[in-house]
Enzyme design. Structure first.
Site, PDB file in Angstrom:
ATOM      1  N   LYS A  22     -24.969 -10.403  -3.189  1.00  0.00           N
ATOM      2  CA  LYS A  22     -24.196  -9.065  -3.222  1.00  0.00           C
ATOM      3  C   LYS A  22     -22.603  -9.558  -3.087  1.00  0.00           C
ATOM      4  O   LYS A  22     -21.892  -8.970  -3.852  1.00  0.00           O
ATOM      5  CB  LYS A  22     -24.498  -8.113  -1.845  1.00  0.00           C
ATOM      6  N   ARG A  92     -16.571  -1.000   0.598  1.00  0.00           N
ATOM      7  CA  ARG A  92     -15.430  -2.112   0.967  1.00  0.00           C
ATOM      8  C   ARG A  92     -14.746  -3.009  -0.309  1.00  0.00           C
ATOM      9  O   ARG A  92     -13.832  -2.880  -0.518  1.00  0.00           O
ATOM     10  CB  ARG A  92     -15.537  -2.888   2.170  1.00  0.00           C
ATOM     11  N   CYS A 116     -18.981  -1.091   5.681  1.00  0.00           N
ATOM     12  CA  CYS A 116     -19.323  -0.900   6.882  1.00  0.00           C
ATOM     13  C   CYS A 116     -18.202  -0.731   8.027  1.00  0.00           C
ATOM     14  O   CYS A 116     -17.411  -1.345   8.085  1.00  0.00           O
ATOM     15  CB  CYS A 116     -20.108  -2.264   7.469  1.00  0.00           C
ATOM     16  N   PRO A 122      -8.221  -3.774   8.031  1.00  0.00           N
ATOM     17  CA  PRO A 122      -6.644  -3.198   7.161  1.00  0.00           C
ATOM     18  C   PRO A 122      -6.860  -4.371   5.981  1.00  0.00           C
ATOM     19  O   PRO A 122      -7.549  -5.082   5.693  1.00  0.00           O
ATOM     20  CB  PRO A 122      -5.733  -3.915   8.140  1.00  0.00           C
ATOM     21  N   ILE A 123      -5.825  -3.758   4.832  1.00  0.00           N
ATOM     22  CA  ILE A 123      -5.399  -4.770   3.648  1.00  0.00           C
ATOM     23  C   ILE A 123      -4.394  -5.163   3.576  1.00  0.00           C
ATOM     24  O   ILE A 123      -4.050  -5.352   2.344  1.00  0.00           O
ATOM     25  CB  ILE A 123      -5.913  -3.736   2.389  1.00  0.00           C
ATOM     26  N   ASP A 124      -3.650  -5.332   4.798  1.00  0.00           N
ATOM     27  CA  ASP A 124      -2.113  -5.756   4.452  1.00  0.00           C
ATOM     28  C   ASP A 124      -2.061  -7.160   3.921  1.00  0.00           C
ATOM     29  O   ASP A 124      -0.994  -7.095   3.254  1.00  0.00           O
ATOM     30  CB  ASP A 124      -1.685  -5.805   6.179  1.00  0.00           C
ATOM     31  N   ASP A 308     -21.946 -12.822   9.013  1.00  0.00           N
ATOM     32  CA  ASP A 308     -22.950 -11.670   8.297  1.00  0.00           C
ATOM     33  C   ASP A 308     -24.353 -12.167   9.040  1.00  0.00           C
ATOM     34  O   ASP A 308     -25.395 -11.462   8.750  1.00  0.00           O
ATOM     35  CB  ASP A 308     -22.740 -12.011   6.829  1.00  0.00           C
ATOM     36  N   ARG A 400     -27.688  -1.038   0.891  1.00  0.00           N
ATOM     37  CA  ARG A 400     -26.387  -1.614   0.033  1.00  0.00           C
ATOM     38  C   ARG A 400     -26.508  -2.932  -0.299  1.00  0.00           C
ATOM     39  O   ARG A 400     -25.804  -3.482  -1.076  1.00  0.00           O
ATOM     40  CB  ARG A 400     -25.425  -1.325   0.936  1.00  0.00           C
TER      41      ARG A 400
HETATM   42  N1  EPU Z   1      -8.375  -8.545   7.489  1.00  0.00           N
HETATM   43  C1  EPU Z   1      -6.823  -8.262   8.022  1.00  0.00           C
HETATM   44  N2  EPU Z   1      -6.045  -7.953   6.937  1.00  0.00           N
HETATM   45  C2  EPU Z   1      -6.728  -8.025   5.835  1.00  0.00           C
HETATM   46  C3  EPU Z   1      -7.863  -8.770   5.405  1.00  0.00           C
HETATM   47  C4  EPU Z   1      -8.603  -8.990   6.314  1.00  0.00           C
HETATM   48  O1  EPU Z   1      -6.523  -8.119   9.157  1.00  0.00           O
HETATM   49  O2  EPU Z   1      -5.671  -7.817   4.699  1.00  0.00           O
HETATM   50  C5  EPU Z   1      -8.998  -9.049   8.647  1.00  0.00           C
HETATM   51  C6  EPU Z   1     -10.406  -8.257   8.781  1.00  0.00           C
HETATM   52  O3  EPU Z   1     -10.009  -6.920   9.307  1.00  0.00           O
HETATM   53  C7  EPU Z   1     -11.376  -8.861   9.659  1.00  0.00           C
HETATM   54  C8  EPU Z   1     -10.949 -10.521   8.847  1.00  0.00           C
HETATM   55  O4  EPU Z   1      -9.737 -10.549   8.425  1.00  0.00           O
HETATM   56  O5  EPU Z   1     -11.284  -8.992  10.814  1.00  0.00           O
HETATM   57  C9  EPU Z   1     -11.817 -10.895   7.817  1.00  0.00           C
HETATM   58  O6  EPU Z   1     -11.844 -10.322   6.821  1.00  0.00           O
HETATM   59  P1  EPU Z   1     -12.106 -10.469   5.328  1.00  0.00           P
HETATM   60  O7  EPU Z   1     -11.123 -10.168   4.497  1.00  0.00           O
HETATM   61  O8  EPU Z   1     -12.470 -12.296   5.210  1.00  0.00           O
HETATM   62  O9  EPU Z   1     -13.568  -9.803   4.909  1.00  0.00           O
HETATM   63  P2  EPU Z   1     -14.036  -8.756   3.775  1.00  0.00           P
HETATM   64  O10 EPU Z   1     -13.314  -9.209   2.544  1.00  0.00           O
HETATM   65  O11 EPU Z   1     -13.627  -7.671   4.113  1.00  0.00           O
HETATM   66  C10 EPU Z   1     -16.025 -10.342   3.217  1.00  0.00           C
HETATM   67  C11 EPU Z   1     -17.528  -9.758   3.048  1.00  0.00           C
HETATM   68  C12 EPU Z   1     -18.233  -9.431   4.597  1.00  0.00           C
HETATM   69  C13 EPU Z   1     -18.083 -10.745   5.407  1.00  0.00           C
HETATM   70  C14 EPU Z   1     -16.618 -11.079   5.540  1.00  0.00           C
HETATM   71  C15 EPU Z   1     -16.278 -12.455   6.345  1.00  0.00           C
HETATM   72  C16 EPU Z   1     -17.549  -8.852   0.911  1.00  0.00           C
HETATM   73  C17 EPU Z   1     -17.834  -7.573   0.137  1.00  0.00           C
HETATM   74  N3  EPU Z   1     -17.780  -8.506   2.222  1.00  0.00           N
HETATM   75  O12 EPU Z   1     -15.411  -9.156   3.908  1.00  0.00           O
HETATM   76  O13 EPU Z   1     -19.579  -9.025   4.392  1.00  0.00           O
HETATM   77  O14 EPU Z   1     -18.518 -10.068   6.499  1.00  0.00           O
HETATM   78  O15 EPU Z   1     -15.889 -11.216   3.914  1.00  0.00           O
HETATM   79  O16 EPU Z   1     -17.302 -13.454   5.766  1.00  0.00           O
HETATM   80  O17 EPU Z   1     -17.529  -9.936   0.432  1.00  0.00           O
HETATM   81  C18 EPU Z   1     -21.495  -7.965   4.645  1.00  0.00           C
HETATM   82  O18 EPU Z   1     -22.003  -8.409   3.634  1.00  0.00           O
HETATM   83  O19 EPU Z   1     -22.303  -7.452   5.474  1.00  0.00           O
HETATM   84  C19 EPU Z   1     -20.106  -8.024   4.861  1.00  0.00           C
HETATM   85  C20 EPU Z   1     -19.480  -7.423   5.679  1.00  0.00           C
END
Ligand code: EPU
Length: 419
Positions: A22, A92, A116, A122-124, A308, A400
């Protein structure tokens, strides 16, 4: 609302072929928007999140169709640059389209994505990086507008404060057709990043260093179509292995990405399960009563233990002999499954980022509700190891990320019905 009725307490056995990933499919589908030529994605899992990605592509003007595990995406008519709020809210990964749309059209309008609820997400980092690549960004009432002067992003040197998977993917997506060189330092090293880069290279992109913490992308003028096979889903693999470990029995996981699953396997092995891994197969045998894991299980960015897989492993360890300790370091709120496990008889104490799991000898069925994707899968793992019947609602979360979940569990001999 559909539910799973699961009757546990019997060993599992059988062979399972793993679905495509996924977390690879979603950024790869966004990447198919860039450049020209048709993309054919094999091993594309049929999941509600993948269908959401397909709806976004179609809404932007692409032609995307999915059948029998193959997605065909033609970006020829993709002139759109706005994703409506309702589509953004579905998952997301909708945020991943931001880098790709910017790369294609030089502008985009999106909103804060759904997905989830694992605490604040955040997306900062995404926005700061895209700004460095030339985007002007404004936020009006939650609608985020990005515009690149001159229409083409430029290369930049970006150091992420944390190796965010999504931010790394968004930078790559924006950088592959940008002018000049982009260097991402402290990049995420997850296997799904390598899969995205492998796909983009197959389309003519110039990317080096993925899998390490510095990725170098040299923008190219054009990308072409390609056929690509998505990597297996290491987290779905960890889920089915945890299930058999918890219930007892033996299984063979086929189409497994063994090296990428190693950080999980090395911990699971400490529970006393017998595990043999070949090139793309994993064999597991469990007596059904595991040993607690002695070392603290700390979730960390890859190659650390994956966040995960935290919930599904915890569900397997609630009936282990001894006490296991988890430390969740990626998300602030990723222990929501513990309430359901406690309702089933587990002894778990959560203190901030730490969860102490004291093994109990038996679990019993209960009426419980999935609150997120991996937490929901964990509840199913516990239900299969519990005595009696569990009614698990909220299973849209499971759909999902797990392709035909009940079919996979039934193939292993688990007693599960969707009602
Ligand atoms: N974060 C920030 N700011 C940002 C981006 C992230 O503070 O701009 C923080 C997040 O809040 C979090 C941490 O950094 O605390 C890690 O976030 P990351 O960006 O690495 O995660 P993501 O891209 O949102 C992906 C996977 C998640 C998986 C995480 C970590 C996808 C679609 N989602 O999420 O998968 O847990 O990486 O490996 O690829 C799942 O499959 O159940 C799932 C949640």
């Amino acid at each position: 609302m559909q539910e799973f009725i699961i009757t546990g307490g019997r060993p599992l056995s059988g062979e399972l072929t793993l679905q495509g990933s996924k977390n690879s499919s979603l950024p790869i589908m966004a990447a198919a928007l860039l450049g020209g030529g048709e993309t054919v994605l094999k091993s594309c899992p049929e999941l509600t999140d993948v269908y959401s990605a397909s709806r976004i592509l179609n809404c932007l003007g692409c032609k995307c169709s999915i059948s029998d595990g193959t997605a065909v995406i033609d970006p020829a008519g993709a002139e759109g640059s706005e994703i409506p709020e309702n589509l953004m809210r579905e998952m997301r990964s909708s945020i991943m389209f931001m880098g790709a749309i910017l790369g294609r059209t030089g502008e985009c309008t999106v909103s804060i994505p759904g997905g989830c609820e694992l605490g604040p997400r955040p997306i900062d980092m995404h926005l700061a990086a895209l700004k460095k690549m030339g985007a002007d960004i404004s936020d009006k009432g939650g609608r985020i507008r990005c515009r690149i002067n001159g229409g083409r992003a430029h290369g930049a040197r970006i150091t992420l404060p944390f190796p965010s998977v999504g931010a790394t993917e968004n930078i790559i997506l924006c950088a592959v057709t940008a002018g000049g060189e982009t260097i991402v330092n402290n990049a995420a090293r997850e296997p799904e990043i390598c899969d995205l880069c492998g796909f983009l290279r197959a389309r003519g992109a110039d990317i080096k260093g993925d899998g390490g913490s510095s990725i170098v992308i040299n923008g190219v003028e054009e990308l072409h179509g390609c056929e690509y096979t998505i990597m297996p889903d290491r987290i779905a693999g960890a889920t089915y292995l945890s299930m058999t470990a918890a219930a007892g029995g033996e299984m063979i996981l086929k189409n497994a990405c063994v090296a990428e699953t190693e950080p999980f396997l090395s911990v699971l092995e400490q529970t006393g399960c017998t595990i043999y891994a070949g090139r793309d197969k994993i064999y597991l045998r469990s007596c059904g009563r595991l040993r607690a894991v002695r070392e603290r299980i700390r979730t960390m960015p890859h190659p650390g233990f994956p966040t995960d897989a935290q919930a599904v492993l915890m569900a397997a360890l609630v009936r282990a002999e001894g006490t296991s300790v988890f430390e969740e370091n990626i998300f602030d709120c990723r222990y929501r499954h513990t309430a359901a496990l406690i309702k089933m008889g587990a002894d778990i104490e959560v203190m901030g980022k730490v969860a102490v799991v004291r093994g109990v000898s038996r679990l019993h069925g209960a009426e419980i509700e999935a609150t997120d994707l991996r937490g929901g899968a964990a509840m199913a793992v516990a239900a299969l190891a519990a005595e009696g019947t569990t009614r698990l609602s909220g299973i849209a979360h499971i759909d999902r990320g797990y392709e035909k979940f009940e079919e996979a569990v039934s193939r292993l001999g688990g007693d599960i019905r969707r009602v």
